[in-house]
Write an enzyme that holds these catalytic residues in place. Structure first.
Site, PDB file in Angstrom:
ATOM      1  N   ASP A 119      -7.421  68.005  69.298  1.00 23.26           N
ATOM      2  CA  ASP A 119      -6.814  69.104  70.049  1.00 23.26           C
ATOM      3  C   ASP A 119      -7.434  69.227  71.434  1.00 23.26           C
ATOM      4  O   ASP A 119      -6.960  70.006  72.267  1.00 23.26           O
ATOM      5  CB  ASP A 119      -6.998  70.428  69.289  1.00 23.26           C
ATOM      6  N   ASP A 133       0.870  68.261  60.014  1.00 24.43           N
ATOM      7  CA  ASP A 133      -0.443  68.829  60.311  1.00 24.43           C
ATOM      8  C   ASP A 133      -1.169  69.206  59.014  1.00 24.43           C
ATOM      9  O   ASP A 133      -0.567  69.277  57.924  1.00 24.43           O
ATOM     10  CB  ASP A 133      -0.240  70.068  61.200  1.00 24.43           C
TER      11      ASP A 133
END
Ligand code: DGJ
EC number: 3.2.1.22
Length: 701
Positions: free
Chosen positions: A511, A441
């Site tokens: 997301d 990430d």
């Protein structure tokens, strides 16, 4: 250069400049492509060098077109005029040597055409062969030129966190359109991809489309402009914003590769070429990228509240429905109980995992799944042991405040000690535990882009060296752990590009896991990137983004357009949810090779408020095809047009069944020819709101 159905031609004009001649459908050997006529000034204000469609224009000789190279010398000279010196042809690669007309700066242009897709990869290496320094103020990878035209339309992708992959269109007219990232990484706001078609003749499945993408995960820029004489130039490479790269005598700078292709089969044809090129030439796997396993990810279920018992319970439930890879997300390390602390401390949190990761990993493996783990190696929370020990390791200007994003700072990967530390930490983690997958990430962009340890004149090298070291860490980690797979995630889809894709196996597009929002996002994504890398999770309803409620089957069918994952809180599921999930995952496994690695046809676009959408994936041997059809909402008994399939074998017979089981829509024949399915089409007979169906077409005999 010839490759696939494409010819890309360039040559040397009488003045010695490298010029574009032709880029489009494949010509025949011996077709008259030259010679290039002598340069003429268009007028006293538009001199010859400026209007010539140069392949790699320097800023000099009165060139006002977007330059590919801008230089400055210690004596104040800021003028670059690059002329042809020599070339070499080796198979599908051509290298061209250019040299400045009066200073020892050499530029080597590299061209490589893919024989299958006709996609050209272009890059440049700039070498200082003089005795003093040379500062590069702008270094682009390539300038591509389209023929004169009045109906060009640019397609590009924009977004923001939780809203990536918005497909935009605008006419290409005089006045540049610039898409870029100034953020130090690829970014959510624009993606380094473009496509240009012609409004008068191009459709989804026909007509010319020129397209391209940059293989770079740092600050980048692509500018598209129609010049004064109607030629369209597309220039891409390092973003000149805040850019400077000083070359000492003997030093070189290489640009990223700017890939570009052409299709005469519309936007659909263009994206199928891109998908194939990514599978065959970009992704790890030497032309055979592995099929994505079905994964479970803990993030939406538990956020930071991970612990051994909780993850084991989720793992048991995930295994029941057919998940193959169990991924524990954020929260497992250091003092990471929220986003305020712990980043940088990649040691297991012993309160949450008293015996380390081994018991959980053993449990996951005993359930027949692989174990994967979330990391965010490039970042540090100021509240961490790493930052307390090395406050100088972050990107910063020492006399200035350090802006935090999500309470974190960016480690300066350009520093060798930081680079080596990160490799060691990750290598140790993967060596000590049976970790088969890392979700890598990257949750914020740069601010205060200083590198105080080097001279002020060299600090902007950060824009290049950071990314090169990131690539180095990824490559070295993969080399040491050949079985390890990696996902590129950046607060969702903030780092998806052909550069990172060469070192990662899949990407996290957003997301935003709302299955309806995902339809338009996946459609946008598919214009540039392959379903082979596009992960999509089935999460809870109502979804956290829009509070929208959808059926579990609808959520599965939306996520099955890419690499399938489950991110729901399985502790809240009822028996019937387990039954649905088991059925849908089993069905997905029968079609995933086709979905991920077949040819994608966008049959009905979900864009611009469309009530319907449909995609079809066709296996390379055309024996299997899978249709995903969606209805947003029914109104006023509006009849829906039949969906005409594409890409089937017209003369073969196909039997249709419902993906995941169930009855076919009333009146749908069970078997017909490919021609029938493509001409007569199918009526998915969807009624209601947020409805979906998957139909499987299998060749008979
Ligand atoms: C952002 C990612 O996109 C999410 O999936 C999740 O991993 C969080 N970060 C964790 O902090």
């Amino acid at each position: 250069m010839d490759g696939g159905d494409v010819t890309y031609a360039f040559g040397i004009n009488p003045a010695g400049y490298l010029e574009s001649i032709y880029w489009g459908g494949r010509l025949q050997d011996g077709d008259p492509l030259g010679p290039i006529p002598a340069l003429r000034d268009h007028s006293s204000v538009d001199m010859a060098a400026s209007i010539a469609p140069q392949e790699f224009p320097g800023q000099g000789a009165g060139t006002f077109a977007e330059p590919t190279l801008k230089l400055a010398y210690p004596d104040g000279v800021r003028d670059v005029v690059l002329k042809y010196v020599s070339h070499k042809i080796a198979g599908d690669t051509i290298t061209i040597a250019l040299r400045d007309v009066s200073r020892p700066v050499d530029v080597t242009l590299r061209y490589e055409i893919d024989p299958e897709t006709g996609i050209v990869g272009r890059s440049a290496t700039i070498a200082n062969n003089g005795k003093g320094w040379v500062r590069i103020d702008q270094a682009e990878s390539a300038s591509y030129t389209l023929p004169v035209g009045s109906d060009y339309r640019l397609h590009y992708l924009t977004g923001r966190w939780a809203a990536e992959w918005t497909l935009q269109q605008r006419p290409v007219t005089e006045g540049a359109t610039v898409i870029e990232s100034r953020r130090g990484s690829t970014g959510h706001q624009n993606n380094p991809w473009f496509a240009i078609d012609r409004t008068a003749v191009s459709t989804e499945e026909s007509g010319p489309v020129w397209f391209g993408a940059l293989a770079w995960s740092g600050s980048w820029r692509i500018s598209v402009d129609k010049d004064q004489i109607g030629k369209v130039r597309i220039v891409g490479g390092y973003n000149p914003y805040d850019f400077a790269y000083r070359l000492q005598p003997g030093e070189k700078l290489e640009t990223p590769v700017f890939y570009a292709g052409y299709s005469s089969r519309g936007m659909g044809g263009a994206s199928r070429l891109m998908h194939r090129f990514q599978r065959d030439e970009i992704l790890p796997g030497n032309g055979k990228p592995k099929i994505r396993p079905v994964l479970y990810n803990s993030w939406e279920a538990t956020e930071f509240a991970v612990d051994e018992a909780g993850q084991m319970a989720l793992a048991e439930k995930a295994a029941r429905i057919g998940v193959e890879r169990f991924v524990m997300d954020d929260g497992w390390f250091g003092a990471r109980n929220s986003d305020k602390a712990g980043l940088g401390d990649w040691t297991v949190n012993r309160t949450k995992f008293p015996n380390g990761l081994k018991p959980l990993i053993d449990k996951v493996k005993s359930l027949g799944m692989e174990f994967g783990l979330w990391v965010e190696p490039e970042m540090v929370n100021p509240d961490s042991d790493l930052y307390r020990a090395h406050p100088d390791w972050v990107i910063n200007f020492p006399t200035r405040p350090r802006s935090e994003g999500r309470n974190q700072l960016v480690l300066n990967l350009a520093r060798k000690d930081v680079r080596d530390h990160l490799l060691k930490v990750l290598d140790d983690l993967v060596s000590a535990n049976d970790i088969r997958f890392l979700k890598w990430d990257h949750n914020r962009n740069w601010s205060e882009p200083g590198w105080p340890e080097v001279a002020p004149e060299d600090q902007q090298k950060l824009y290049v060296e950071y990314v090169r070291n990131l690539y180095w860490i990824l490559a070295e980690l993969r080399r040491r752990h050949p079985g390890l797979e990696i996902e590129s995630c950046s607060g969702g889809g903030g780092r998806v590009d052909l550069g990172i894709m060469a070192l990662t196996d899949q990407v996290w597009p957003s997301d935003n896991t709302d299955p309806f929002d995902r339809l338009t996002m996946q459609d946008g994504f598919s214009h540039a990137y392959a379903p082979a890398v596009m992960m999509a999770w089935v999460t809870d309803s109502p979804n956290w983004v829009n509070k929208r409620e959808t059926s579990l089957e609808y959520r599965f069918l939306s996520a099955m357009q890419g690499g399938l994952g489950v991110g729901a809180n399985l502790n809240h599921w009822q028996d019937e949810d387990y039954a649905t999930a088991t059925r849908m995952i089993a069905a997905y496994k029968t079609v995933r090779a086709t979905v991920q690695q077949g040819d994608l046809y966008r049959l009905v676009s979900p864009q611009q408020g469309s009530e319907h959408s449909a995609t079809l994936s066709v296996a390379p041997d055309r024996r299997q095809a899978v249709l995903f059809a969606f209805l947003h909402s029914s109104t006023k008994l509006e009849p829906a047009p039949a969906i005409q399939l594409q890409g089937l074998d017209a003369d073969r017979r196909y039997r249709v069944s419902r993906l995941g089981g169930g009855t076919l829509p009333a009146g749908m024949p069970v078997e017909a020819s490919g021609r029938f399915w493509m001409e007569q089409g199918v009526d998915p007979a969807l009624r209601g709101d947020f409805q979906a169906i998957g139909l499987l077409f299998e060749a008979v005999g």
